[in-house]
Design an enzyme around this catalytic site. Structure first.
Site, PDB file in Angstrom:
ATOM      1  N   LYS B  79       0.840  -1.199   0.000  1.00  0.00           N
ATOM      2  CA  LYS B  79       0.000   0.000   0.000  1.00  0.00           C
ATOM      3  C   LYS B  79       0.874   1.249   0.000  1.00  0.00           C
ATOM      4  CE  LYS B  79      -3.988   1.947   2.562  1.00  0.00           C
ATOM      5  NZ  LYS B  79      -4.863   1.783   3.749  1.00  0.00           N
ATOM      6  N   SER B 154      -9.875   1.682   2.908  1.00  0.00           N
ATOM      7  CA  SER B 154      -9.024   2.476   2.044  1.00  0.00           C
ATOM      8  C   SER B 154      -7.999   1.649   1.260  1.00  0.00           C
ATOM      9  CB  SER B 154      -8.275   3.524   2.877  1.00  0.00           C
ATOM     10  OG  SER B 154      -7.375   2.921   3.775  1.00  0.00           O
ATOM     11  N   SER B 178     -10.043  -0.599   7.044  1.00  0.00           N
ATOM     12  CA  SER B 178      -9.434  -0.415   5.720  1.00  0.00           C
ATOM     13  C   SER B 178      -8.747  -1.637   5.138  1.00  0.00           C
ATOM     14  CB  SER B 178      -8.440   0.748   5.760  1.00  0.00           C
ATOM     15  OG  SER B 178      -9.130   1.967   5.751  1.00  0.00           O
TER      16      SER B 178
END
Lengths: 89, 482
Positions: B79, B154, B178
């Protein structure tokens, strides 16, 4: 409910045009409306979780990151110094 | 079967038997990324050269008969809020568009030490704030199950990259759901570890008391493997990190007590999801687990407490973006305050500004007691309710998300609807508990439904054992052909 969006923005170091602020105020009302439904809770005791103790490292001198690497992302660098607008008249 | 469809464990076995080389796997991975990225848009940057270089190094190490790490030759996506030395780490924000960290996050050091191949950096909601991956300043990632829908957020890029078989494994971060939400919406496995079990050093801070890095995989074993690599105490960098026992998931849930709390099956959760999750609970019963009812009465207030605490911490954490030391820098022809104002107003996206504003408001003079303090009290209460529930059960089964994947753009103009996506997941962050999402079926439109299992602090072994037994009972989790 009325929020002083421009005052909060000033505290947060953000800038909104009047138009943006008006739109923001509407959103803000609904968001604050959602979060303000919290119950009264007997507020005795510490807020920190005693089972989650933090352990700090020993305060010993170790080599740090090379200066040029550390400064490699500075937007405005002159002669190894970080440049900011004039702060004193 | 194509290489890209294989799990990390299967690929490791092929590499160990020298049936494939790490370089071949790197090339196959890059080819797969090239083939599906136009539809999925999971990656912000692909690390082709570095990946091939590492693959060659792994192959040479193997040829020399040297000991190899647990993820030798396995591609992993990271990420883009996790720092990678020399590789841009943007947080999907204009603010950090050109930020190249001079250091690695601890988890990235651990991936490198485990001989993993870092395939690239994946998309997310800006600064991890959002539930759809649409708040990225660069692009919206699509759900591989239906590319007109969101992957969740997210960590939407991390989930979509794994679900689309671009990589077998990825890392995400979970502050209010997330990892688990996008895992649920993309039909894969996602683990939010116990707060403190994985070092947060090098994770760009959103809400430091809630943030936690964790793994995604298409199988429970793969997810466990990656967790085992990244977990552990990082005494030099992260004062909250801890070493705790972990064993790879077992294959028996007999005697395990699975709790069901009615508060997670209330209004707002779709009927199809409730039915699928309760059916999953029945499957645990059929496997020999005991099902017990538990009560978590403050659940309904958790979302409010979460948005107060997380936004308060965000407003403080994000104060560092001043246009001086790194990141986007605004106008320099005025005062220092002008520089701050223009940097922040131009560099942050709309949702990030909403959170900073909310956080500033709840911490501001005269409001602190009404909001922040009350939310922190509620946090204590929620944690105490979980502790009481875990006296009667080992794990708690809930839905991961209240709905399946929604359409791109559907909730973008309605922040409250978007915030409600986290309604089943925020409690684990508030109480610091581990949680895993595993697929438990599809809805009438063929979209994945996630089952969330929550456990006491440091119960990852038990959580993943239950998850694995469920996976075995299902005959494995489905992969969507793209």
């Amino acid at each position: 409910m009325k929020f002083d969006v421009q005052h909060i923005a000033k505290l947060a170091m953000l800038k909104f045009t009047d138009e943006e602020a008006a739109e923001f105020e509407k959103e803000f009302e609904s968001i604050v409306g959602m979060v303000e439904n919290l119950p009264e809770i007997d507020s005795k005791g510490a807020l920190l979780d005693p089972s989650n103790q933090m352990e700090l490292r020993e305060d010993v001198v170790v080599p740090s990151m090379p200066r040029n690497e550390l400064l490699s992302n500075v937007p405005h660098l002159v002669a190894g110094c970080v440049v900011v607008p004039k702060t004193v008249e | 079967m194509e290489l890209y469809r294989k799990s990390a464990s299967e690929l490791s076995a092929l590499l160990n038997k020298k049936e494939i080389s790490a370089l071949e796997l790197a090339d196959a991975t890059l080819a797969r990324i090239e083939a599906v990225e136009p539809a999925v848009d999971a990656f912000l940057s692909v690390n082709a050269d570095a990946m091939r270089e590492k693959a060659r190094a792994v192959d040479e190490k193997r040829a020399r008969g040297e000991a190899l790490g647990a993820l030798a030759g396995i591609p992993v996506a990271v990420k883009d809020n996790i720092c990678t030395r020399g590789v841009a780490t943007t947080c999907a924000s204009k603010m950090l568009e050109n930020f190249v960290p001079p250091y690695n996050a601890t988890v990235v050091d651990k991936l490198e030490a485990a001989d993993a191949l870092i395939a690239g950096k994946v998309n997310m909601d800006e600064f991890a704030m959002g539930g759809s991956c649409e708040n990225s300043a660069f692009k919206a990632t699509k759900n591989p199950w239906d590319t007109s829908r969101v992957p969740g957020g997210s960590s939407g890029g991390s989930a979509a990259a794994v679900a689309a078989c671009e990589v077998p494994l990825s890392l995400g971060s979970d502050t209010g759901g997330s990892i688990r939400c996008p895992a649920g919406l993309c039909g894969i496995v996602g683990l939010k570890p116990t707060y403190g079990s994985v070092s947060r050093f090098g994770l760009v801070a959103f809400a430091s008391s809630l943030d936690q890095i964790g793994p995604f995989g298409r199988t429970v074993d793969d997810t466990a493997l990656l967790f085992d690599v990244i977990r552990g105490k990082d005494s030099a960098h992260d004062a909250t990190s801890k070493d705790c026992p972990f064993t790879m998931p077992g294959s028996d849930v007999r005697g395990m007590r699975i709790g069901v709390a009615k508060e997670y099956f209330g209004e707002g959760v779709s009927e199809e999801i409730k039915t699928a999750v309760l059916r999953a609970v029945d499957e645990f019963k059929a496997m020999g687990a005991e099902v017990v009812e538990v009560s978590l009465p403050s659940t309904g207030y958790a979302l409010s407490a979460y948005y107060i605490i997380s936004s308060a911490e965000a407003s403080s954490n994000l104060a560092r973006y001043d246009g001086v030391k790194y990141g986007y820098s605004g106008r320099r022809d005025g005062s220092l305050t002008d520089l701050y104002l223009s940097t922040r107003s131009e560099g942050f996206g709309r949702e990030v500004k909403r959170r900073i504003m909310l956080g500033t408001y709840v911490l501001s003079s005269g409001y602190y007691d009404a909001y922040y303090k009350r939310a922190k009290m509620l946090q204590k209460q929620i944690a105490a309710e979980f502790a009481a529930a875990f006296e009667h059960c080992d794990l708690i089964a809930t839905p991961t998300t209240p709905t399946t994947a929604f359409r791109l753009g559907e909730k973008l103009s309605d922040p409250l609807a978007m915030y409600a996506s986290d309604i089943c997941t925020v409690t684990a962050n508030i109480a610091g508990l581990p949680g895993v999402s595993v697929p438990c079926g599809v809805d009438s439109e063929g979209l994945p439904i996630g089952l969330q299992l929550l456990g006491p602090h440091f119960s990852e072994s038990k959580l993943l054992t239950a998850a694995k037994c469920f996976e075995t009972a299902k005959g494995g989790f489905a992969v969507k052909e793209l």
